[in-house]
Design a protein around this motif. Sequence first.
Motif, PDB file in Angstrom:
ATOM      1  N   VAL A   1       0.838  -1.197   0.000  1.00 49.30           N
ATOM      2  CA  VAL A   1       0.000   0.000   0.000  1.00 49.30           C
ATOM      3  C   VAL A   1       0.876   1.251   0.000  1.00 49.30           C
ATOM      4  CG1 VAL A   1      -1.669   1.278   1.368  1.00 49.30           C
ATOM      5  CG2 VAL A   1      -1.914  -1.159   1.100  1.00 49.30           C
ATOM      6  N   PHE A   2       1.969   1.212   0.808  1.00 50.93           N
ATOM      7  CA  PHE A   2       2.820   2.396   0.880  1.00 50.93           C
ATOM      8  C   PHE A   2       3.585   2.619  -0.405  1.00 50.93           C
ATOM      9  CE2 PHE A   2       1.480   3.255   4.775  1.00 50.93           C
ATOM     10  CZ  PHE A   2       2.143   2.810   5.879  1.00 50.93           C
ATOM     11  N   GLY A   3       3.856   1.540  -1.143  1.00 55.47           N
ATOM     12  CA  GLY A   3       4.638   1.702  -2.367  1.00 55.47           C
ATOM     13  C   GLY A   3       3.936   2.526  -3.402  1.00 55.47           C
ATOM     14  N   ARG A   4       2.564   2.568  -3.330  1.00 56.58           N
ATOM     15  CA  ARG A   4       1.860   3.398  -4.286  1.00 56.58           C
ATOM     16  C   ARG A   4       2.007   4.876  -3.966  1.00 56.58           C
ATOM     17  NH1 ARG A   4      -2.828   1.270  -6.465  1.00 56.58           N
ATOM     18  NH2 ARG A   4      -2.678  -0.972  -6.589  1.00 56.58           N
ATOM     19  N   ILE A   5       2.274   5.188  -2.679  1.00 57.11           N
ATOM     20  CA  ILE A   5       2.303   6.600  -2.299  1.00 57.11           C
ATOM     21  C   ILE A   5       3.651   7.200  -2.654  1.00 57.11           C
ATOM     22  CG2 ILE A   5       1.984   8.187  -0.413  1.00 57.11           C
ATOM     23  CD1 ILE A   5       0.359   6.149   1.008  1.00 57.11           C
ATOM     24  N   SER A   6       4.729   6.617  -2.103  1.00 58.12           N
ATOM     25  CA  SER A   6       6.040   7.103  -2.505  1.00 58.12           C
ATOM     26  C   SER A   6       7.059   6.027  -2.209  1.00 58.12           C
ATOM     27  CB  SER A   6       6.419   8.367  -1.758  1.00 58.12           C
ATOM     28  OG  SER A   6       7.193   8.036  -0.628  1.00 58.12           O
ATOM     29  N   SER A   7       8.194   6.049  -2.896  1.00 53.46           N
ATOM     30  CA  SER A   7       9.161   4.979  -2.692  1.00 53.46           C
ATOM     31  C   SER A   7      10.057   5.240  -1.506  1.00 53.46           C
ATOM     32  CB  SER A   7       9.985   4.759  -3.955  1.00 53.46           C
ATOM     33  OG  SER A   7      10.779   5.884  -4.192  1.00 53.46           O
TER      34      SER A   7
ATOM     35  N   ASN B   1       6.998  -5.468  -4.841  1.00 53.57           N
ATOM     36  CA  ASN B   1       6.897  -6.913  -4.698  1.00 53.57           C
ATOM     37  C   ASN B   1       8.157  -7.488  -4.106  1.00 53.57           C
ATOM     38  OD1 ASN B   1       4.529  -6.505  -6.041  1.00 53.57           O
ATOM     39  ND2 ASN B   1       5.398  -6.970  -8.028  1.00 53.57           N
ATOM     40  N   PHE B   2       9.332  -6.909  -4.481  1.00 44.38           N
ATOM     41  CA  PHE B   2      10.588  -7.405  -3.934  1.00 44.38           C
ATOM     42  C   PHE B   2      10.606  -7.297  -2.425  1.00 44.38           C
ATOM     43  CE2 PHE B   2      15.040  -8.317  -4.171  1.00 44.38           C
ATOM     44  CZ  PHE B   2      15.632  -7.582  -3.176  1.00 44.38           C
ATOM     45  N   TYR B   3      10.228  -6.103  -1.886  1.00 38.68           N
ATOM     46  CA  TYR B   3      10.293  -5.940  -0.435  1.00 38.68           C
ATOM     47  C   TYR B   3       9.233  -6.744   0.275  1.00 38.68           C
ATOM     48  CZ  TYR B   3      13.820  -2.403  -0.883  1.00 38.68           C
ATOM     49  OH  TYR B   3      14.981  -1.755  -1.155  1.00 38.68           O
ATOM     50  N   ALA B   4       8.041  -6.891  -0.356  1.00 40.81           N
ATOM     51  CA  ALA B   4       7.006  -7.710   0.286  1.00 40.81           C
ATOM     52  C   ALA B   4       7.462  -9.154   0.387  1.00 40.81           C
ATOM     53  CB  ALA B   4       5.705  -7.611  -0.506  1.00 40.81           C
TER      54      ALA B   4
ATOM     55  N   LEU C   1      11.881 -14.663  -5.279  1.00 39.73           N
ATOM     56  CA  LEU C   1      12.955 -13.684  -5.232  1.00 39.73           C
ATOM     57  C   LEU C   1      14.131 -14.073  -6.113  1.00 39.73           C
ATOM     58  CD1 LEU C   1      13.053 -12.720  -1.519  1.00 39.73           C
ATOM     59  CD2 LEU C   1      12.588 -11.259  -3.412  1.00 39.73           C
ATOM     60  N   ILE C   2      14.365 -15.386  -6.317  1.00 42.36           N
ATOM     61  CA  ILE C   2      15.495 -15.785  -7.153  1.00 42.36           C
ATOM     62  C   ILE C   2      15.253 -15.363  -8.586  1.00 42.36           C
ATOM     63  CG2 ILE C   2      16.718 -17.767  -8.073  1.00 42.36           C
ATOM     64  CD1 ILE C   2      16.340 -19.145  -5.508  1.00 42.36           C
ATOM     65  N   ALA C   3      13.981 -15.412  -9.025  1.00 46.33           N
ATOM     66  CA  ALA C   3      13.675 -15.063 -10.411  1.00 46.33           C
ATOM     67  C   ALA C   3      13.494 -13.577 -10.600  1.00 46.33           C
ATOM     68  CB  ALA C   3      12.412 -15.780 -10.847  1.00 46.33           C
ATOM     69  N   TYR C   4      13.945 -12.752  -9.650  1.00 46.79           N
ATOM     70  CA  TYR C   4      13.599 -11.335  -9.690  1.00 46.79           C
ATOM     71  C   TYR C   4      14.245 -10.632 -10.875  1.00 46.79           C
ATOM     72  CZ  TYR C   4      13.155  -6.566  -8.127  1.00 46.79           C
ATOM     73  OH  TYR C   4      12.881  -5.246  -8.050  1.00 46.79           O
ATOM     74  N   ARG C   5      15.556 -10.882 -11.089  1.00 47.69           N
ATOM     75  CA  ARG C   5      16.193 -10.273 -12.256  1.00 47.69           C
ATOM     76  C   ARG C   5      16.136 -11.288 -13.368  1.00 47.69           C
ATOM     77  NH1 ARG C   5      21.407  -8.518  -9.391  1.00 47.69           N
ATOM     78  NH2 ARG C   5      20.651  -6.791  -8.159  1.00 47.69           N
ATOM     79  N   ILE C   6      15.369 -11.017 -14.398  1.00 48.58           N
ATOM     80  CA  ILE C   6      15.071 -12.088 -15.346  1.00 48.58           C
ATOM     81  C   ILE C   6      16.275 -12.408 -16.207  1.00 48.58           C
ATOM     82  CG2 ILE C   6      13.500 -12.825 -17.101  1.00 48.58           C
ATOM     83  CD1 ILE C   6      11.392 -11.304 -15.890  1.00 48.58           C
ATOM     84  N   GLU C   7      17.082 -11.429 -16.621  1.00 53.16           N
ATOM     85  CA  GLU C   7      18.409 -11.694 -17.183  1.00 53.16           C
ATOM     86  C   GLU C   7      18.412 -12.700 -18.315  1.00 53.16           C
ATOM     87  OE1 GLU C   7      21.860 -12.788 -15.168  1.00 53.16           O
ATOM     88  OE2 GLU C   7      21.492 -11.495 -13.470  1.00 53.16           O
TER      89      GLU C   7
END
Lengths: 157, 124, 525
Positions: free
Chosen positions: C28-34, C127-130, C165-171
């Motif tokens: 929810v907070f990610g929509r407001i500001s990073s 999504n990464f931090y969640a 999380l392992i698949a986060y950077r698709i590379e």
Amino acid sequence: MRMSKIVTITADLLPPFILAFGLYVIAHGHLTPGGGFQGGAVTATGLLLMIVAYSYKDIAKAIRQDRFKLYESLGLIIVIGVGYIAFLYGATFFTNWLVNTPLPFGTYVPFGPNPGDLNTGGTMPLYNIFVGVEVFCGLTIVVLYMLSGLEEGEGSS
Amino acid sequence: MILNFPFITMVLVTIIGLCIILFRKNLLKVIMGISLIESAMNLFIVALDFKEGGIAPIFTLAPLEPGVEPAAAASAMVLPVPQALCLTSIVIAVATGALMLSFAMLIYRKYGTLDISKISRLNG
Amino acid sequence: MTFAQFIYYNSPALIIAIPLLAAFLTLVFGRISSMLRNIWVVLSLVATAIVGLIIAYRVSIEGIIIYTFGVGSPGMAIPVDSGGIPVRILFEIDAMSSFMIITLSIATLAAIIYSIASDAKSTGRDNFYALFLLLTLGGYGIICTGDIFNFFVFFEISSLASAGLIAYRIEKGFAVEAALKYAVISTIAGIMVLIGVAVLYGEYDALNIAMLAQSIHWTFLDKFALVLLLSALLMKCGAVPMHFWTPDSYSLAPGSITAILVVASQVSLYGAFRVIFTLYGVVINAFTFGWIIIILGVLSMVVGVTMAIPQKDVKRLMAYHAISQTGYMLLGVGVGFALLGDKALLDSIGYMAMEGGIFHIINHAMYKGLLFLTAGAIFYRIGTRNLNKMGGLGHNMKYTMIFFVIGALAIAGIPPFNGFASKLMIYESVFLFNPFLAVIAMVVSILTLASFVKVFHSIFMGPKLPEYAHVKEAPPMMLIGMGLLAAGVILFGLFPQQVVDLIVSPAAHALVNQQAYISAVMGGA
């Protein structure tokens, strides 16, 4: 890509019944078999029937995906919040704090053959309703992402 | 003997699922094999605490006549704990299946194939 | 009840409740500001670490803590009308659990400070931090729980979160392939754990670990469940012969995530120890079973270090070394388990071996995490992990080079860093048990040192290469994260005796003491 005539007519007629049955399963989770996850999955099926019958592009314009993500997060935050409120009563986490109080949902579920009273059960109906909302939004978003990946995959790499 | 049928079925379905994982080349079929094994697991858990002649553990269906105590009516019911375990297991299977299917989609988009002997590009 | 007392008495619930709420509020907070989201994530992990330290302090004063969910007060484990059966889910925290809580807190703090800078240019950071918070939630849950089905649920939560999380950077698809292998292995391990739990439930009609430990015999079904549970948990921690997912997953995950994955593997190792020592305990034939664990440990050490030598990718090399260090822990605790039946030998050799193995868990988490974070920093600046293409970076990245040297000396077991202390305890006790094993352990240590000298020379030494002339030092947030772990490495190396007396020795004694674990729940029966 639209499906044949039989499928589109069925998809016009069936979703209200599926949605009503899904909401019934969610709401009566403390009396009959069912509950949050099961009812949410049934309700999501009602929406997915429309997505399967008509083309993905028409439905994706009608559903706002960021709203669904927000509702999913809010549903889960309310569930955890209901668990937190038990701390205010001096009890441990996730205690049933609504039973034996004059608030709504305040009595125990009656044992023995009876037609079933919705206004019973403590915090269980609250968990059922908000987990149902969360599962409905979550499953719809998952299927929409998979379909959008399919559309992109056909166009480019 | 007839009470053993769920367990025999569970072992057969698990063996079929293991054969699919080991011997099939298409990635989607491997994921389907994993889903088969998880369904066999759910059958095993629900079949664990079955009482012969028992009724479903629902409060509003308890056979409470005027002469019967609540404790006796409660002990005629099948135990409800394995049903909660099975429900949790189904939810976890859904989440894992959705995750693996989206990985399969990404691999198809980047590699162009779903053959598991060609997907293993990382080695050493 | 004041606020401080409230946190003190409810701390076992808060260590789960704070990451749970924070993970979904992050979206929810990610929509407001990073910036708000970054501050929120760091604050919630700091709060969780503080609650973890409060729990560790409380356990050192009071002994084993019980926390029951869903009743009026935390200590009511057995309801009055149930006939002596604990029916609710409860958390049971003893000294070994509090040791693992300290390990996980240090690693997550360092990783979250590091990841604020290292993933600044990626998309989808909400999504990464969640998922990061859900992974720490799963780890704390496995450590604290006293109910075996709850263990399975938290085990699956941590597997799913780390696969995502392992698949986060698709590379170009490599990371997704590694994540798919990890997800398949984790699902199969989860199914095996579930079969073991279901067999035990069907036999004894109990899901509470203390109650199962009280009533367990040694029938055929129990042996079957033990084999399934143990092989599933050792599959998840990377012991040979089930180690094939480790190099791919550790090398392709983002830098901070690899540090947490190492600790997640050690948490699965803790789960294996809990099953062997507390759930089964005295019914196992200790000598033969201890030798099985010792053989697995020796295989892991030797296979890990020999396959690490020809590697060209920095993080794959470090992942193979992680496998070999896990072998050290299995060797130490295996020697302790093999001597469980013999009281005199246990007091002289067994406790020192177990303390060495357990101390190695926290040392390994710190120096391996430090090495992976430095490798991540190098990848962040120059974009490649291939050793043949690197060279001469010592001129540009001085602080990273110092941290790498600290980590490499610690892993090789050189005093005064912390690897030396735990390895010395393992060498001494294993030599008295069987001298051949101690010789193998020392040879593996020498090969580890040789491998890291080669890596250090390829990356940092040599003339300045023209294509790396513009490379600057790593960003300050990353340096703070690495500095935290390096401070821990140096501190634990300078004062090993105090650390062993304070947290490691109670952990080893609590692991052996099955009766105290049972009587904390069942009431002194």
